[in-house]
Write an enzyme that holds these catalytic residues in place. Structure first.
Site, PDB file in Angstrom:
ATOM      1  N   THR A 183       0.886  -1.156   0.000  1.00  4.49           N
ATOM      2  CA  THR A 183       0.000   0.000   0.000  1.00  4.49           C
ATOM      3  C   THR A 183       0.922   1.202   0.000  1.00  4.49           C
ATOM      4  OG1 THR A 183      -1.806  -1.085   1.206  1.00  4.49           O
ATOM      5  CG2 THR A 183      -1.614   1.258   1.544  1.00  4.49           C
ATOM      6  N   ARG A 219     -13.416  -7.703  -3.294  1.00  2.00           N
ATOM      7  CA  ARG A 219     -12.897  -7.538  -1.924  1.00  2.00           C
ATOM      8  C   ARG A 219     -12.416  -6.102  -1.722  1.00  2.00           C
ATOM      9  NH1 ARG A 219      -7.590  -5.941   0.203  1.00  2.00           N
ATOM     10  NH2 ARG A 219      -7.294  -6.988   2.195  1.00  2.00           N
ATOM     11  N   VAL A 220     -12.763  -5.521  -0.586  1.00  2.28           N
ATOM     12  CA  VAL A 220     -12.287  -4.175  -0.254  1.00  2.28           C
ATOM     13  C   VAL A 220     -11.424  -4.283   0.995  1.00  2.28           C
ATOM     14  CG1 VAL A 220     -12.974  -1.857   0.502  1.00  2.28           C
ATOM     15  CG2 VAL A 220     -14.292  -3.035  -1.274  1.00  2.28           C
ATOM     16  N   GLY A 221     -10.272  -3.622   0.977  1.00  2.00           N
ATOM     17  CA  GLY A 221      -9.367  -3.662   2.124  1.00  2.00           C
ATOM     18  C   GLY A 221      -9.519  -2.449   3.026  1.00  2.00           C
ATOM     19  N   ASP A 222      -8.619  -2.352   3.975  1.00  2.00           N
ATOM     20  CA  ASP A 222      -8.691  -1.277   4.974  1.00  2.00           C
ATOM     21  C   ASP A 222      -8.362   0.101   4.414  1.00  2.00           C
ATOM     22  OD1 ASP A 222      -6.024  -2.382   4.640  1.00  2.00           O
ATOM     23  OD2 ASP A 222      -5.408  -0.995   6.208  1.00  2.00           O
ATOM     24  N   THR A 243      -0.601   0.026   6.486  1.00  2.00           N
ATOM     25  CA  THR A 243      -0.369  -0.994   5.465  1.00  2.00           C
ATOM     26  C   THR A 243      -0.323  -2.345   6.152  1.00  2.00           C
ATOM     27  OG1 THR A 243       1.178  -1.908   3.851  1.00  2.00           O
ATOM     28  CG2 THR A 243       2.139  -0.568   5.608  1.00  2.00           C
ATOM     29  N   GLY A 244      -0.844  -3.357   5.483  1.00  2.00           N
ATOM     30  CA  GLY A 244      -0.802  -4.687   6.078  1.00  2.00           C
ATOM     31  C   GLY A 244      -2.065  -5.456   5.768  1.00  2.00           C
ATOM     32  N   GLY A 246      -5.327  -6.209   5.483  1.00  2.00           N
ATOM     33  CA  GLY A 246      -6.454  -5.297   5.625  1.00  2.00           C
ATOM     34  C   GLY A 246      -7.610  -5.806   6.464  1.00  2.00           C
TER      35      GLY A 246
HETATM   36  N1  ASP Z   1      -3.720  -3.034   3.446  1.00  2.00           N
HETATM   37  C1  ASP Z   1      -3.797  -3.459   2.084  1.00  2.00           C
HETATM   38  C2  ASP Z   1      -5.048  -4.249   1.886  1.00  2.00           C
HETATM   39  O1  ASP Z   1      -5.359  -5.091   2.703  1.00  2.00           O
HETATM   40  C3  ASP Z   1      -2.637  -4.268   1.598  1.00  2.00           C
HETATM   41  C4  ASP Z   1      -1.298  -4.030   2.255  1.00  2.00           C
HETATM   42  O2  ASP Z   1      -1.040  -2.948   2.735  1.00  2.00           O
HETATM   43  O3  ASP Z   1      -0.451  -4.949   2.231  1.00  2.00           O
HETATM   44  O4  ASP Z   1      -5.677  -4.071   0.877  1.00  2.00           O
END
Ligand code: ASP
Length: 312
Positions: free
Chosen positions: A172, A200-203, A223-224, A226
């Protein structure tokens, strides 16, 4: 990391996915540092010329979205269906205004689409055809599909599908800033996770999870993984510890990221409080990250290592 009063500070990240020290990403470390520096320089220009925190984080994120090395905008990863679906969010901490888009494909800079939602609609989060129609109407720039195609991301999807790896890399981009007037802002943008289910929707599109800004406490960009960041409301959780428990940012942010790690969730945040104190914790091997203060010394790092420092 404390700030001088009435000066500004900007921090960015380019994702905390799997960045093994000796993996392919390591051999391209110089390019990642350069990409982070370019983003910090873009945001610095804005803040140094009196721009506000929101403009600073927007410029920094645009620069990261335009760089195919990072998983956002141009370098977005592919879903299991071979589509690219982007999420982004911006928030400013003075009036708690926020805008976000989810699952979109077409706007060159999803962060500008999110900002248009914040500034030109009555809504906070828009998706699908309605979001795209709104963006066109609002004059957000679009690109042809081939602008977003990179060989590297396509190969990553093929590898993920071959290995049936539902947890393939993500990444991200994001930024937080505190401007000279003490206003805070956050912006986050992503292509999501390689091989994700379409839809799919992330954070990164969710206020309070992947992005949050509140002048009374802090601004956070995450980031991570989600799904965990949404379930634990990570951006809001960090701010809540400042507001309700009186914790310092450089205590609260690392603690929250540590707790996430204990739950099996990987990731990190860049965060800044209203005094300009920064915290950039992560529970992975690395997180592309950097910061710059008014003095103009640009700091960038990938692993748990000393920052590389260059004059802006
Ligand atoms: N946070 C992002 C998501 O889950 C991906 C990431 O930052 O690795 O879409």
């Amino acid at each position: 990391m404390a700030a001088t009063k009435a000066s500004f500070v900007l921090a960015v990240h380019g994702g905390a996915g799997t960045i093994p020290r000796h993996g392919p990403a390591a051999s391209r470390a110089a390019s990642y540092h350069e990409g982070l520096r370019r983003a910090l320089a873009a945001g610095y220009e804005v803040l140094a010329s009196g721009g506000d925190a929101l403009d600073g984080v927007t410029s920094a994120v645009v620069a990261l979205e335009d760089n195919p090395l990072f998983n956002a905008g141009r370098g977005s990863v592919f879903s299991a269906a071979g589509t690219q679906e982007m999420d982004a969010c911006v928030m400013e901490g003075a009036a708690h205004r926020a805008g976000a888009v989810a699952g979109i494909f077409g706007p060159r800079n999803p962060v500008l689409a999110a900002r248009a939602v914040m500034e030109r609609s009555r809504h906070v989060l828009m998706i699908g055809e309605g979001a795209l129609a709104f963006c066109r109407e609002a004059g957000v720039a679009f690109c042809e599909p081939n602008y977003f195609y990179t060989e590297q991301r396509w190969r990553e999807l093929q590898t993920a599908l071959e290995h049936r790896d539902a947890e393939a890399g993500g990444g991200t981009v994001g930024a937080v800033a505190c401007d000279r007037r003490g206003n805070l802002a956050a912006a986050t943008s992503t292509g999501g996770r390689t091989g994700k289910a379409p839809g799919r929707v992330g954070d990164s599109a969710i206020v309070g999870a992947g992005a949050y800004a509140d002048n009374a406490t802090c601004a956070v960009s995450a980031t991570g993984h989600g799904e965990f960041f949404i379930r634990y409301g990570i951006g809001f959780e960090i701010a809540a510890r400042l507001r309700h428990a009186g914790q310092a940012l450089d205590h609260a942010a690392p603690a929250v990221i540590g707790e996430l790690g204990a739950l099996g969730a990987s990731g990190g945040v860049v965060a800044v409080d209203r005094a300009g104190v920064l915290s950039l914790p992560f529970n992975t091997e690395g997180m592309y990250r950097g910061f710059v203060r008014e003095c103009g010394m640009i700091h960038t790092a990938i692993y748990d290592e000393p920052y590389r420092v260059r004059r802006q």
